[in-house]
Design a protein around this motif. Structure first.
Motif, PDB file in Angstrom:
ATOM      1  N   ARG A  66       7.765   3.717  -5.080  1.00 20.33           N
ATOM      2  CA  ARG A  66       8.109   3.860  -3.604  1.00 20.33           C
ATOM      3  C   ARG A  66       9.501   3.307  -3.071  1.00 20.33           C
ATOM      4  O   ARG A  66       9.923   2.496  -3.998  1.00 20.33           O
ATOM      5  CB  ARG A  66       7.111   3.348  -2.884  1.00 20.33           C
ATOM      6  N   LEU A  71      10.703   1.720   0.427  1.00 17.26           N
ATOM      7  CA  LEU A  71      10.530   0.587   1.198  1.00 17.26           C
ATOM      8  C   LEU A  71       8.846   0.338   0.992  1.00 17.26           C
ATOM      9  O   LEU A  71       8.147   1.214   1.431  1.00 17.26           O
ATOM     10  CB  LEU A  71      10.979   0.723   2.506  1.00 17.26           C
ATOM     11  N   CYS A  72       8.587  -0.771   0.497  1.00 14.26           N
ATOM     12  CA  CYS A  72       7.242  -0.634   0.065  1.00 14.26           C
ATOM     13  C   CYS A  72       6.902  -2.106  -0.450  1.00 14.26           C
ATOM     14  O   CYS A  72       7.485  -3.021  -1.002  1.00 14.26           O
ATOM     15  CB  CYS A  72       6.989   0.036  -1.478  1.00 14.26           C
ATOM     16  N   THR A  73       5.667  -2.848   0.248  1.00  8.52           N
ATOM     17  CA  THR A  73       5.475  -3.886  -0.041  1.00  8.52           C
ATOM     18  C   THR A  73       3.995  -4.006  -1.054  1.00  8.52           C
ATOM     19  O   THR A  73       3.401  -4.931  -1.043  1.00  8.52           O
ATOM     20  CB  THR A  73       4.987  -5.065   1.144  1.00  8.52           C
ATOM     21  N   ASP A  74       4.125  -3.031  -1.774  1.00  6.82           N
ATOM     22  CA  ASP A  74       3.086  -2.856  -2.464  1.00  6.82           C
ATOM     23  C   ASP A  74       1.484  -3.258  -2.037  1.00  6.82           C
ATOM     24  O   ASP A  74       0.802  -4.163  -2.529  1.00  6.82           O
ATOM     25  CB  ASP A  74       3.142  -3.634  -3.896  1.00  6.82           C
ATOM     26  N   CYS A  75       0.844  -2.653  -0.831  1.00  5.71           N
ATOM     27  CA  CYS A  75      -0.084  -3.156  -0.080  1.00  5.71           C
ATOM     28  C   CYS A  75      -1.320  -2.641  -0.634  1.00  5.71           C
ATOM     29  O   CYS A  75      -2.428  -3.125  -0.553  1.00  5.71           O
ATOM     30  CB  CYS A  75      -0.055  -2.623   1.172  1.00  5.71           C
ATOM     31  N   GLY A  76      -0.995  -1.878  -2.043  1.00  7.05           N
ATOM     32  CA  GLY A  76      -2.312  -1.414  -2.602  1.00  7.05           C
ATOM     33  C   GLY A  76      -2.611   0.192  -2.427  1.00  7.05           C
ATOM     34  O   GLY A  76      -3.435   0.674  -3.365  1.00  7.05           O
ATOM     35  N   VAL A  77      -2.247   0.618  -1.395  1.00  5.40           N
ATOM     36  CA  VAL A  77      -2.522   2.145  -1.215  1.00  5.40           C
ATOM     37  C   VAL A  77      -1.959   3.129  -2.283  1.00  5.40           C
ATOM     38  O   VAL A  77      -2.728   3.983  -3.008  1.00  5.40           O
ATOM     39  CB  VAL A  77      -2.021   2.750   0.159  1.00  5.40           C
ATOM     40  N   SER A  78      -0.887   2.725  -2.768  1.00  8.78           N
ATOM     41  CA  SER A  78      -0.503   3.685  -3.987  1.00  8.78           C
ATOM     42  C   SER A  78      -1.039   3.580  -5.240  1.00  8.78           C
ATOM     43  O   SER A  78      -0.956   4.370  -6.157  1.00  8.78           O
ATOM     44  CB  SER A  78       0.945   3.469  -4.083  1.00  8.78           C
ATOM     45  N   CYS A 108      -0.085   7.137   0.888  1.00 10.47           N
ATOM     46  CA  CYS A 108       1.179   6.348   1.478  1.00 10.47           C
ATOM     47  C   CYS A 108       1.371   6.996   2.780  1.00 10.47           C
ATOM     48  O   CYS A 108       1.938   6.341   3.634  1.00 10.47           O
ATOM     49  CB  CYS A 108       2.081   6.106   0.443  1.00 10.47           C
ATOM     50  N   ALA A 159      -0.274   6.170   5.510  1.00 14.14           N
ATOM     51  CA  ALA A 159      -0.800   4.800   5.999  1.00 14.14           C
ATOM     52  C   ALA A 159       0.503   3.841   6.063  1.00 14.14           C
ATOM     53  O   ALA A 159       0.270   2.745   6.641  1.00 14.14           O
ATOM     54  CB  ALA A 159      -1.246   4.325   4.827  1.00 14.14           C
ATOM     55  N   CYS A 160       1.648   4.387   5.746  1.00 14.01           N
ATOM     56  CA  CYS A 160       2.882   3.394   5.464  1.00 14.01           C
ATOM     57  C   CYS A 160       3.310   2.702   6.742  1.00 14.01           C
ATOM     58  O   CYS A 160       3.811   3.777   7.592  1.00 14.01           O
ATOM     59  CB  CYS A 160       3.805   3.677   4.583  1.00 14.01           C
ATOM     60  N   PHE A 191       6.226   1.452   6.927  1.00 16.14           N
ATOM     61  CA  PHE A 191       7.643   1.590   6.715  1.00 16.14           C
ATOM     62  C   PHE A 191       8.126   3.084   6.819  1.00 16.14           C
ATOM     63  O   PHE A 191       9.202   3.513   6.329  1.00 16.14           O
ATOM     64  CB  PHE A 191       8.093   1.253   5.220  1.00 16.14           C
TER      65      PHE A 191
END
Ligand SMILES: Cc1cc2nc3c(=O)[nH]c(=O)nc-3n(C[C@H](O)[C@H](O)[C@H](O)COP(=O)(O)OP(=O)(O)OC[C@H]3O[C@@H](n4cnc5c(N)ncnc54)[C@H](O)[C@@H]3O)c2cc1C
Ligand code: SF4
Ligand code: SF4
Length: 410
Positions: A25, A27-34, A42, A45-46, A48
């Motif tokens: 992805r 811009l992504c903080t790897d929140c877990g959705v991907s 994503c 949900a994102c 960003f």
């Protein structure tokens, strides 16, 4: 190993299920959705991409933030704000342990089947590992703050598959935004959301290089906090404690990309979509709670007389420090070095800040405005095409007094 091991078997009281890999992805903080079965989620949900805070606030709290109510422009919708301390404070907690105690109480009462949160990696106490906690005693293992982000929401599918219908999630704002955006499609009967504020996060690897600038023995640092009295407190394995004034921190030695663009440009400092936000910024040395809706009241009530509550105070004026911060952010974003204060001035200013600088709620307002300013300046410079969709109206309202406004890109 620096901490207890984590079990990968689903019956364990603190369970760290193996998680699928993250999708690639921007811009992504790897929140877990991907990492979920439908990684395309994503898109809706994102935080960003094109966040819609007003719509989610209305769904979660019954109304969007109301700028005519005191402090809602800065802190989002809330019913009440309090200073708070748990008595006695819990060992190893970041502050007094209100966050983990609320979740422990939910498990004790049988109000939830599992709590989704972060444990320390057994080999690196600073690295967050997503875990499902199903027994009250397990909450002791997750107390304290880790630096970095990890895929908290990838636990939702294992939680559902394990048969958990009522859950609590402890999360930082970028995780909570995605959780709320997907909440209705997840199939749980109830989700309690306990949020903490978050700012200036970075990868765990970067954080280790910061610790190395603070001490000759960085591996012995067990605790770090940026306190509201302008000191950073660090604690060591031998029980020793050090307090460093903000101005003496080696910030100018950090590389320009030390903080990822996500964490320089995220738009929700105070976790406005949580049922209750548990922070410290407005607490003047204590914790600071924002009870945002009826469920948040229910969560605070669980603590009964274990928690001492009082009204938050507010002193000083934020405009000067925020203007100074903006000037520095503009220099740094333009590739110029941070303006350094002469060495002899530092101790004087360091002494003055806790006495005359913004304190209590004014400190929290100052920090929220600084974050908003940083978002606009960095996004304008590094991802100008994203500004229009990613910066919500409340952020523009916060930066307006400092001369920042949307550019006409027609
Ligand atoms: C990166 C980061 C930056 C923060 N910045 C601010 C700030 O600027 N201002 C402010 O008021 N508060 C901030 N907080 C919140 C603050 O540090 C405390 O966590 C909060 O006040 C709760 O204290 P407590 O004693 O109740 O927590 P505890 O009872 O000790 O519980 C802490 C909870 O946070 C979870 N947690 C720890 N690290 C992470 C992580 N990296 N990601 C997700 N969850 C995690 C733990 O698993 C645990 O459930 C930040 C938190 C993080 C993780
Ligand atoms: S932060 Fe979460 S929702 Fe956004 S792109 Fe990354 S995984 Fe997807
Ligand atoms: S600073 Fe913002 S983007 Fe970074 S981890 Fe915290 S909430 Fe997420």
């Amino acid at each position: 190993m620096t901490g207890p091991s984590l079990s990968t078997s689903s019956g364990a009281p603190v369970w760290a299920p193996p998680l699928p890999p993250a999708a690639d992805r921007g811009l992504c903080t790897d929140c877990g959705v991907s990492r979920m079965a439908d990684a395309r989620a994503c898109g809706r949900a994102c935080q960003f991409i094109k966040p819609d805070y007003a719509a989610l606030e209305t769904r979660v709290h019954g109304r969007a933030r109301d700028a005519s109510r005191p402090d809602e422009l800065h802190f989002g919708p809330f019913r009440r704000m309090v200073r708070a301390s748990l008595s006695p404070p819990r060992p190893d907690a970041q502050w007094t342990g209100i966050t983990t105690r609320i979740a422990e109480k939910l498990l004790e009462a049988g109000a939830v089947d599992a709590v989704l949160t972060m444990a320390p990696d057994p080999d690196d106490r600073w690295k967050p590992v997503p875990v499902l906690v199903t027994k009250p005693a397990g909450m002791a293992q997750v107390r304290g703050m880790r630096m970095g982000y990890a895929p908290l929401l990838a636990l939702l599918e294992p939680a559902r598959a394990a048969g958990h219908k009522r859950i609590a999630v402890i999360g930082i704002p970028c995780q909570v935004y995605a959780l709320r955006a997907l909440e209705e499609s997840l199939g749980f009967d109830k989700i309690y959301v306990i949020g903490t504020p978050c700012s200036d996060n970075t990868t765990t690897a970067n954080f280790h290089s910061f610790l190395a600038l603070l001490s000759n023995a960085p591996d012995t640092i067990t605790y770090l906090e940026f306190r509201a009295d302008y000191y950073v407190e660090i604690r060591f394995v031998n029980g020793k404690k050090r307090e460093i004034p903000f101005l003496q921190l080696p910030i100018s030695k950090l590389p320009a990309d030390f903080f990822p663009l996500t964490c320089r440009t995220c738009v929700d400092y105070t976790n406005v979509l949580a049922d209750i936000t548990v922070g410290y910024m407005g607490g003047q040395g204590e914790q600071w709670l924002l009870v945002r809706n009826a469920r948040g009241e229910e969560l605070l009530d669980l603590l009964g007389d274990e928690v001492r509550l009082s009204a938050p105070g507010s002193k000083g004026k934020r405009a000067g420090p925020v203007k100074g911060f903006l000037a520095n952010v503009q220099r740094a974003a333009g590739g110029l070095p941070l303006r350094r204060m002469p060495n002899w001035v530092r101790p004087i200013v360091g002494w003055l800040m806790p006495r005359i600088g913004p304190r209590g709620l004014e400190f929290a307002r100052a920090r929220v405005e600084m974050k908003a300013v940083e978002t606009v300046v960095h996004l304008e410079r590094e991802e100008p095409a994203m500004v229009k969709n990613m910066v919500p109206p409340h952020v523009w309202a916060l930066v307006k007094p400092y001369g920042l406004a949307p550019r006409d890109r027609a």
